[in-house]
Every structure is written in C-alpha cells, then in structure tokens.
Design a protein around this motif. Structure first.
Motif, PDB file in Angstrom:
ATOM      1  N   MET A   1       2.353  12.858   0.839  1.00  0.00           N
ATOM      2  CA  MET A   1       2.426  11.692  -0.044  1.00  0.00           C
ATOM      3  C   MET A   1       1.351  10.676   0.328  1.00  0.00           C
ATOM      4  SD  MET A   1       6.543  11.055  -0.355  1.00  0.00           S
ATOM      5  CE  MET A   1       6.389   9.330  -0.777  1.00  0.00           C
TER       6      MET A   1
ATOM      7  N   ALA B   1       7.890   6.604  -3.848  1.00  0.00           N
ATOM      8  CA  ALA B   1       7.151   5.605  -3.078  1.00  0.00           C
ATOM      9  C   ALA B   1       6.973   4.271  -3.784  1.00  0.00           C
ATOM     10  CB  ALA B   1       5.789   6.170  -2.676  1.00  0.00           C
TER      11      ALA B   1
ATOM     12  N   GLN C   1      -5.917   9.061  -1.759  1.00  0.00           N
ATOM     13  CA  GLN C   1      -6.809   9.556  -2.820  1.00  0.00           C
ATOM     14  C   GLN C   1      -6.769   8.632  -4.021  1.00  0.00           C
ATOM     15  OE1 GLN C   1      -4.959  13.401  -2.857  1.00  0.00           O
ATOM     16  NE2 GLN C   1      -6.677  14.383  -1.805  1.00  0.00           N
ATOM     17  N   LEU C   2      -5.577   8.133  -4.340  1.00  0.00           N
ATOM     18  CA  LEU C   2      -5.465   7.202  -5.464  1.00  0.00           C
ATOM     19  C   LEU C   2      -6.288   5.950  -5.190  1.00  0.00           C
ATOM     20  CD1 LEU C   2      -1.658   7.519  -6.367  1.00  0.00           C
ATOM     21  CD2 LEU C   2      -3.587   8.448  -7.637  1.00  0.00           C
ATOM     22  N   LEU C   3      -6.228   5.466  -3.945  1.00  0.00           N
ATOM     23  CA  LEU C   3      -7.010   4.274  -3.599  1.00  0.00           C
ATOM     24  C   LEU C   3      -8.509   4.552  -3.675  1.00  0.00           C
ATOM     25  CD1 LEU C   3      -4.869   2.885  -0.644  1.00  0.00           C
ATOM     26  CD2 LEU C   3      -5.319   1.722  -2.810  1.00  0.00           C
TER      27      LEU C   3
ATOM     28  N   CYS D   1       0.826  -1.211   0.000  1.00  0.00           N
ATOM     29  CA  CYS D   1       0.000   0.000   0.000  1.00  0.00           C
ATOM     30  C   CYS D   1       0.858   1.258   0.000  1.00  0.00           C
ATOM     31  CB  CYS D   1      -0.971   0.010   1.174  1.00  0.00           C
ATOM     32  SG  CYS D   1      -0.210   0.362   2.785  1.00  0.00           S
ATOM     33  N   LYS D   2       2.043   1.147   0.575  1.00  0.00           N
ATOM     34  CA  LYS D   2       3.046   2.227   0.633  1.00  0.00           C
ATOM     35  C   LYS D   2       2.639   3.389   1.545  1.00  0.00           C
ATOM     36  CE  LYS D   2       5.815  -0.015  -1.990  1.00  0.00           C
ATOM     37  NZ  LYS D   2       6.953  -0.693  -1.351  1.00  0.00           N
TER      38      LYS D   2
ATOM     39  N   THR E   1      -2.039  11.613  -0.856  1.00  0.00           N
ATOM     40  CA  THR E   1      -2.193  11.348  -2.290  1.00  0.00           C
ATOM     41  C   THR E   1      -2.404   9.851  -2.540  1.00  0.00           C
ATOM     42  OG1 THR E   1      -0.728  13.212  -2.701  1.00  0.00           O
ATOM     43  CG2 THR E   1      -1.157  11.755  -4.550  1.00  0.00           C
ATOM     44  N   LEU E   2      -1.666   9.009  -1.819  1.00  0.00           N
ATOM     45  CA  LEU E   2      -1.852   7.562  -1.977  1.00  0.00           C
ATOM     46  C   LEU E   2      -3.283   7.158  -1.618  1.00  0.00           C
ATOM     47  CD1 LEU E   2       1.515   6.258  -0.472  1.00  0.00           C
ATOM     48  CD2 LEU E   2       0.787   6.072  -2.858  1.00  0.00           C
TER      49      LEU E   2
ATOM     50  N   VAL F   1      -1.955   2.807  -9.537  1.00  0.00           N
ATOM     51  CA  VAL F   1      -2.951   3.842  -9.828  1.00  0.00           C
ATOM     52  C   VAL F   1      -2.277   5.073 -10.436  1.00  0.00           C
ATOM     53  CG1 VAL F   1      -4.990   4.996  -8.953  1.00  0.00           C
ATOM     54  CG2 VAL F   1      -4.131   2.987  -7.761  1.00  0.00           C
TER      55      VAL F   1
ATOM     56  N   LYS G   1       3.581  16.510  -9.517  1.00  0.00           N
ATOM     57  CA  LYS G   1       3.343  15.967  -8.178  1.00  0.00           C
ATOM     58  C   LYS G   1       3.324  14.430  -8.211  1.00  0.00           C
ATOM     59  CE  LYS G   1      -0.811  15.720  -5.913  1.00  0.00           C
ATOM     60  NZ  LYS G   1      -2.052  16.222  -5.307  1.00  0.00           N
TER      61      LYS G   1
ATOM     62  N   CYS H   1       1.990  -2.253  -6.069  1.00  0.00           N
ATOM     63  CA  CYS H   1       1.972  -1.121  -5.132  1.00  0.00           C
ATOM     64  C   CYS H   1       1.073   0.008  -5.634  1.00  0.00           C
ATOM     65  CB  CYS H   1       3.388  -0.627  -4.850  1.00  0.00           C
ATOM     66  SG  CYS H   1       4.181   0.264  -6.197  1.00  0.00           S
ATOM     67  N   THR H   2       0.494   0.721  -4.670  1.00  0.00           N
ATOM     68  CA  THR H   2      -0.480   1.775  -4.992  1.00  0.00           C
ATOM     69  C   THR H   2       0.084   2.865  -5.909  1.00  0.00           C
ATOM     70  OG1 THR H   2      -1.344   1.374  -2.782  1.00  0.00           O
ATOM     71  CG2 THR H   2      -2.201   3.292  -3.956  1.00  0.00           C
ATOM     72  N   PRO H   3       1.247   3.449  -5.592  1.00  0.00           N
ATOM     73  CA  PRO H   3       1.688   4.595  -6.403  1.00  0.00           C
ATOM     74  C   PRO H   3       1.846   4.258  -7.876  1.00  0.00           C
ATOM     75  CG  PRO H   3       3.423   3.885  -4.873  1.00  0.00           C
ATOM     76  CD  PRO H   3       2.165   3.174  -4.482  1.00  0.00           C
TER      77      PRO H   3
ATOM     78  N   LEU I   1       5.778  11.515  -6.397  1.00  0.00           N
ATOM     79  CA  LEU I   1       5.230  10.442  -5.558  1.00  0.00           C
ATOM     80  C   LEU I   1       5.673   9.076  -6.074  1.00  0.00           C
ATOM     81  CD1 LEU I   1       3.126   9.521  -3.313  1.00  0.00           C
ATOM     82  CD2 LEU I   1       1.568   9.184  -5.232  1.00  0.00           C
TER      83      LEU I   1
ATOM     84  N   VAL J   1     -10.095   6.701  -5.614  1.00  0.00           N
ATOM     85  CA  VAL J   1     -10.631   6.830  -6.975  1.00  0.00           C
ATOM     86  C   VAL J   1     -10.468   5.543  -7.772  1.00  0.00           C
ATOM     87  CG1 VAL J   1     -10.258   9.319  -7.038  1.00  0.00           C
ATOM     88  CG2 VAL J   1      -8.520   7.803  -8.043  1.00  0.00           C
ATOM     89  N   GLU J   2      -9.576   4.667  -7.309  1.00  0.00           N
ATOM     90  CA  GLU J   2      -9.361   3.411  -8.028  1.00  0.00           C
ATOM     91  C   GLU J   2     -10.564   2.486  -7.887  1.00  0.00           C
ATOM     92  OE1 GLU J   2      -6.585   0.770  -6.200  1.00  0.00           O
ATOM     93  OE2 GLU J   2      -6.143  -0.278  -8.063  1.00  0.00           O
TER      94      GLU J   2
ATOM     95  N   THR K   1       5.346   4.495   4.040  1.00  0.00           N
ATOM     96  CA  THR K   1       6.604   5.040   3.523  1.00  0.00           C
ATOM     97  C   THR K   1       7.175   6.074   4.498  1.00  0.00           C
ATOM     98  OG1 THR K   1       5.876   4.711   1.251  1.00  0.00           O
ATOM     99  CG2 THR K   1       7.691   6.251   1.590  1.00  0.00           C
TER     100      THR K   1
END
Lengths: 237, 598
Positions: free
Chosen positions: A83, B534, A89-91, A48-49, A86-87, B499, B526, B494-496, B530, A93-94, A52
C-alpha cells in the motif's frame, strides 16, 4: 486496569507512555514506521498516509493514533508496504519529481522513502501538472513541482508566529500552499530565511539560493544510510 | 458605493466575525461578481485573519471565484441522471449558440458555462444553476431562448419565472409528511422534561437518516454528558448539505416542512441544554434562504425560538442559517463544522468526536434534516407509535428520492423495510430494470434481480436515494460519472483520496475510450482497496463503491470495452495531433496517424 503499558508491533513488545502515538512509541523503541508528513517537532497531520498500520485488523494512521496497551499492530507487512509503495507512486505522478537534477536528491525524504520501500517505477501515468516556481525572494526559492502537501511549512511558520504558508484549495488540481500576500509572491510576505519554515521542507520545494550542490551527490544524508536507520537513530539519540 | 464600501457594509453586517467568512465571501461575490485579490485582502483585514487563510477558504469551495466569471454563470447539474435526461446535449447546444467552450469564460467576459455536481433536482432535470439560482426542466427551446437573453444581456430578474420553478413532486406521503401545528411537539417535550424526552428518543430506536444510521439517542447522550468549559455552550447543527448525487428529500422538507425541522432542533436544544443552533444549507439551495429566514422569524415571534422559549425561564436557543458553497465533503460532520468556522471543509482527525469537541471546541451534535423531522414526530406522537413503524432495527418511515428511468420521479415515504420493488412499482417503471443505485454515488448498486431486497439497516442501508437505470442504460457510464464526481469533490487532504480518485477517473476514461485491458480492471480493484483502507474519511473510503459493485455485477459493461486482454497505453498518438489539426484547420487523411488504436 491493567498495569501493562506495552503494545505489540510486528511481534515486538513496545513500551509506551500514556498519550504517546503509535509512531512515537515505535520510533523511540527503535522501530521505523514509514512517514512523510510527520515531523518530531510538529503536531501530527495525518495526511500522507504512509504510516498506515493495522491495529487489531483495522487500518489507522500511526502518527495520529494513540498507543493502547496490548494492541497488536502490523507495520512492515507485505500488505502494508505494498500500500505504501502505491501511495508513493501516487505522490510521484501527482507532482513533477525529477530526482536526477534535483538539488534535494540524497536529502529528500520522499526519495529516501521510495528507496526504502523498493519503489522501482512511478507505475501510473504522470499528471504533469503546471506548477509555478517562485524565485521572487532574494534568498530562498520555491519550486512547487516537488510539493507533497505535507503542511510542515505551514506549521513551521506558525511556530514563528507567521502565516507565510497556508494549505488551501481543494482536490488534486486545487490543493496547494497559499502564500500570505496579495501578489501571491514569497517576496511580498514577511518570510525570512532564518524562519523555521525555511528549513523544514522534507522535499525540494523550499531551497536556499546560491548554495546549491554544496555537498556533492553520493555524500548526502541518505547516501550514508537508509531512512529506516537514520529516522530511528535520531529518535534514540 | 465603491467596492471598499460594499465590502465594509457586508463585513459590518456579519460583525466582522471570521466564523461568518463563507457568508461574507458569498455576499461580496454576489455584489462584485468575483473575489478579486484586493477584495480578499480587504475581507482578511476586516475579520482580522491572515490573508492566506481567507484565500485558502475561498479557493476550497467550487462556488467561490478567484477569477472573473462573467455576468452570467451557468452551471449544469452533472449527475448521471441529468445526463440521462439530456443535460450534456443541452449544455453543448447552449455553448454552440454562444460560441464558447464549456469551462472557459467568453472572450468578452460576459458568460461562463460549465458543469457542477448534482444540484438536487434529479426529479425535474435537466437542471442548472444560473448565477446560483436553480432552473429546472430544461428543453432545447428553453436553451435557445436562454442564449438570446444572454446575448441581449437581459437581467436575470426579467427571465421567464417558470424556468426557476421547483416542483415538490411528493408522490406518496406518510406520517412524516403530514400536517403539523408548530409548537405542539415542543410543548409535548417540555411537558415530558429533558431526560424523559431523551429516553423517549431512545425508546423510539431512532437512527440517523443521513445514511450511517447511528442511534440518535446515543449521540445526544454523549453530547449531553460532555463537560462544558467556561463560556461554552452545546451546539445543535442540522446537516442540510444534501450533496449525495440522486438525493433531494431534504429539499422538500425544507421547502414544505421547515417547522418540523426547526422544531426538532429546538427539542434537541432543550434536551441538551444547547443555546446555539445552525442550519448548514448547501449552496445549491441558496434559493430557499429567504423563506427559511422568514420561517425562523415567524417562530421567534411565536415564542418558539429566542429568549425563554414558550415561557420557560433559561430555555434560550436560536438558529442561524449558514450557506455552504459547493463542496460535497462538507456533508461529513467534522468537515461541516470546519466550514461553519469559516475554514476549508476538511474532515478532522477523530477522535475527538464532535459530541465532545465540535463547533469551536464545544460539544456538538450534527444530525440530518430528516432526523430532526423524526424527532419532532416522536415528541408529538410518542416513541411507541414511532417504533411500531418500520423494522426492529430500522424504526419509522423513510423518505426516498426516486429518479432516473421511472414514470413518476419524486419523493416517496415508506416504512423502513419496504422492498425496492414496491417503491419502483409505485414510481412506475416502463422498461425492465437493469440496476438501481441505492443511497447515492457512495452507496450500493443493485441489479434488476435484487429488487426484493429490503430498504433498511438490516439489509440495504440507505440515506434515501434510488436512481433507476433501465435496460437501455450503460451501467459503466454511471460508474464513470460517479468516479469523476469523487475526483472533483475530494478535499485533497490525504494522498489516497486526492490522487487515487483522479487516477481512477482517468482509468475509467481510458476504458471508455476503448484503450483498456484486463490490466486496467485489476488496477481499478487495487486502487479501490487502497482508498477504502487508507483514506482519511468516508469520501475516499466509499468513492470506489460503485466501481466495485458494477465490476462485480455488470462486468460485461466493462469487458465489452476492452480492446485486448493485454496492456494498452492510454497515450494515443493520433489524438495528440488534434491540437495541431485544430490550429491548421485540417482534418484530411494525411493529418491523421492510423495506428492500431484506430
């Protein structure tokens, strides 16, 4: 060889024993490092990162990196939390995450972590993937709309000697949980509602049928306290 | 034979070994057309794996199909270079002739046309895979004839043979690409002894040719010193998963200089005391398999492989060829090892590194095809000879795959340290050079003003690809093509990267559609940061390199696409009505919404 077995986390001195990861040691010492795919009972996955951190200037996953004496680790800095937001948010919208109507709302690690990190909106355009719901099993349903691909169900099933759930496929459009049956249905696997896997999902994919909303919103786990406190309290107790 | 018998024969041929899963899946698919649910079940039973694990692997690789793919499956190589050669137009021409849409099986289940990641034919495109056989140098005439052959359901064996010809295109050969007597280098290594041979590699200062440039001697030393558990051996792997867009030099080495490569692997086995070797060959190079297998047989008969090699007692080593199945990420060494074990090609968490815990937990070295060829030359001519070539930190010569806007695309061998300009001069540039993409999609973008830069680890490191763009080209389109490539190739672990690559590709499309603003450019920056910081492996960490470089060096190519300096949503009301228009077969004025976006 130095006798010292501590490292520095955001300026705090953290003791550790050999073989401990940064995340384990920090948590044991009462410091929260955000995480989603990590679970104390299972091998770290590192996907999932969210965990980090920056060790002496290098970005690493705290759940898979062993603690080193004297290391300087940055954790809750503006850069890293940004960061992480943002991760998250990516999850969001995915997948298709509709918190207001989700049975897991208030007990969901993804939601709680988003609150913890002050995520105010999904920010990116949603992908609205077409993901199936599997209601074939008499006692448990699967709603893959909420899956964050943490692989905990795969690991928990293995603990029971089963391969009910296996991570497979490639990329955002392909990677998914594959069920161990020719039909692809949960009912046709050897899954049982007493398996470890039935209770491990950090989000709302694996849900027990007929007990929905037994605890009302407002009285649920993360309604009592933020994840940063609960996560650490669990480690110390 | 029934389907069950066919599967059973293939399983038996592979000893019902799970580590042979990719080979089993490919052969079953070659025989049955696709991998049906019962076929997956039968394979899982055969190798004694849980069914879900077999499906997980099958679903990972682009070349395995869990749904029918028709009698003809045509996949057009979709690198920017192929596009510049007209691949898109040819694909659409073919689709029009066959009345179908790219990516959708025809109604009668006969034919499927789509794109695939670069197939390594940048010097002779537009190219495509026809039922996983490489066809090159496509033209409108060939495409028209192809449509006829498909409609008439002519078997592939009866198609014109010249379509399937792959040219070598060696434009400049040097000491690496010269004649070689099989066995001569191995004999020299045996005469030196294992330790002295390793020292010789060290003295040559050979660095890995795959791009990262890790000192070969250090890798081998670490593997050699790694302790072995009971029943283990050391493993030598040749990484022939040449997937970096724009690269095709390993194709040449494997076609014309396979002895150099296999001999290098055998020397490595001698130095390490390894008993087992693998050549991991990318699925796109399936057409090389039979010839390479024959070459291995030849070497076995000559006593250069197998039991007691060259009469040295206890020097037992053999090489197996594993074919990949369309996954760029398998070029990453730990993903490659996962793939060799029959699993999805997902990069491992490191440490531990392959040199201590590689294939089936055994100490393993993974080196590039060209690196092994260099090893052979070093054994043959000595370290001193080798180290005299190139620069102090980048010794030897390097093969460059040159493609794009040059008169003579192909393979060029130059010493490290040669300038980009020198290579381009040899390749012939008709127009002025706008940019050069060095080392593939994940590499460095140079402008026409940087051609005096030197190709070596001291300056511009490279695995050998040079894609040339002249002044007519749009550098934004190159970066957008690469963004889609990475979105397609991300393993999804991994997520980064999973996605992030998708969001980046979508932002690039938004800019291309003319809906972008300054805001979207900031978003790209940005996300680049990331993903670089990451991501789990090099794929995600480098995926945004071309965007960062082109944004810095070709910013007008982005800015002229911006509508305004304010934010504009990607959502386009009029475009949303396109399906309704298609269904009602209307395209008149009243069927359109005229918004600010046009």
């Amino acid at each position: 060889m130095s006798e010292k077995t501590t490292f520095w986390l955001d300026g705090a001195e953290i003791p550790f024993t050999a073989g401990q990861t940064l995340l384990e040691a920090a948590r044991r010492a009462g410091h929260y490092i955000p995480h989603l795919c990590w679970h104390p009972d299972y091998k770290p996955h590192g996907s999932c990162k969210l965990c980090t951190v920056k060790v002496d200037g290098r970005f690493v996953s705290a759940c898979t990196t062993l603690a080193q004496a004297g290391a300087h680790v940055e954790n809750r800095t503006a850069e890293l939390d940004d960061m992480r937001r943002t991760l998250l948010q990516l999850l969001f919208v995915e997948g298709n995450h509709f918190c207001p109507s989700c049975e897991k709302s208030g007990q969901c690690l993804l939601q709680a972590t988003a609150y913890e990190l002050g995520m105010m909106s999904p920010h990116f355009d949603h992908f609205f993937p077409n993901r199936p719901v599997d209601a074939s099993h008499p006692e448990v349903m699967l709603d893959f709309n909420r899956c964050i691909l943490c692989s905990l169900c795969e690991q928990a099933a293995k603990r029971d000697g089963k391969f009910t759930f296996v991570m497979g496929g490639r990329g955002m459009r392909g990677r998914r949980v594959i069920l161990n049956s020719e039909s692809g249905r949960l009912a046709d696997t050897d899954f049982s509602s007493t398996d470890h896997a039935a209770h491990v999902c950090p989000v709302g994919v694996i849900l027990k049928k007929r007990v929905g909303f037994a605890v009302p919103y407002g009285q649920r786990r993360y309604d009592q306290a933020p994840v940063s406190l609960l996560d650490v309290a669990e480690a110390i107790k | 034979m029934t389907e069950k018998d066919i599967i059973d024969t293939i399983l038996t041929k592979h000893g019902r070994e799970g580590t042979r899963l990719l080979q089993i899946l490919r052969e079953v698919q070659e025989a049955l057309g696709w991998l049906s649910p019962p076929a997956i079940t039968a394979i899982a039973r055969g190798i004694g794996w849980p069914r879900a694990k077999v499906e997980a692997t099958a679903a990972f690789y682009s070349f395995f199909h869990l749904r029918p793919r028709g009698k003809y499956c045509l996949l057009w190589s979709d690198n920017i270079i192929d596009r510049m050669q007209g691949s898109r137009e040819l694909m659409h021409r073919l689709c029009e002739k066959l009345w179908l849409e790219p990516g959708r099986l025809s109604e009668d289940g006969l034919v499927f046309v789509h794109t695939t990641s670069d197939i390594g034919m940048g010097d002779q495109g537009p190219a495509l895979l026809i039922n996983y056989r490489v066809a090159t140098a496509m033209t409108p005439e060939r495409v028209d004839a192809m449509a006829e052959l498909i409609r008439a359901q002519t078997p592939l064996a009866e198609w014109p043979a010249e379509w399937f010809a792959v040219a070598d295109n060696v434009r400049k050969a040097g000491p690496l690409l010269s004649s070689f007597t099989p066995g001569s280098a191995l004999r020299a290594a045996l005469a030196r002894g294992a330790e002295a041979q390793l020292a010789e590699i060290g003295a040559s200062r050979l660095r890995g040719r795959g791009g990262a440039g890790f000192p070969t001697q250090r890798k081998w030393q670490a593997c050699r010193e790694a302790p072995l558990k009971e029943g283990q051996t050391r493993i030598v792997i040749c990484n022939a998963d040449e997937g970096e867009p724009g690269t095709f030099k390993d194709r040449l080495l494997l076609t014309r200089y396979a002895d150099l490569v296999f001999e290098g692997m055998t020397i490595a086995a001698y130095v390490l005391g390894a008993r087992k070797g693998f050549l991991y060959l990318r699925g796109e190079y399936r057409y090389l398999l039979e010839a390479l297998d024959a070459k291995l047989d030849e070497r076995r008969r000559a006593g250069l492989l197998g039991h007691a090699i060259l009469g040295v007692a206890d020097f037992d080593f053999d090489i197996e060829i594993h074919l990949g199945a369309g996954a760029y990420v398998c070029g990453e060494e730990s993903a490659l090892i996962e793939s060799l074990e029959g699993k999805p090609g997902r990069p491992r968490v490191r440490p531990p590194f392959p040199v201590t815990h590689g294939y089936l937990e055994q100490p393993t070295i993974v080196n590039n095809v060209e690196t092994f060829a260099c090893v052979t030359r070093i054994a043959e001519h000595g370290a001193e000879w080798f180290a005299r070539l190139g620069t102090p930190q980048s010794t030897g010569t390097k093969l460059f795959s040159v493609s794009g806007d040059v008169v003579r695309p192909g393979i060029y061998e130059y010493p490290f340290g040669t300038t980009v300009a020198e290579v381009l001069e040899a390749a012939g540039v008709a127009q002025c050079v706008q940019g050069v993409q060095v080392s593939g999609a994940s590499g460095t973008t140079l402008t026409g003003d940087e051609l005096s830069r030197r190709l070596c680890f001291e300056d511009v490191p490279t695995a050998g690809a040079l894609m040339v763009f002249d002044c007519r080209r749009d550098m934004f389109e190159a970066a957008r093509n690469f963004a889609h490539f990475f979105a397609h190739e991300s393993c999804g672990f991994c997520t980064p990267c999973r996605v992030g690559t998708q969001v980046v590709a979508r932002l690039m499309d938004k800019l291309a559609a003319g809906h972008g603003s300054q805001y979207d450019i900031q978003e790209l920056s940005k996300l680049s940061r990331l993903m670089k910081n990451a991501s789990h492996c090099g794929l995600g960490q480098t995926a945004c390199n071309p965007i960062v470089d082109t944004l810095a060096k070709f910013r007008p190519a982005y800015e002229r696409r911006l509508m305004t300096l304010d934010f504009v949503p990607a959502f386009d009301l009029d475009a949303e009505l396109s399906q309704a228009r298609q269904m009602t077969r209307r395209d008149d004025e009243a069927a359109h919404l005229f918004t600010a976006q046009g």
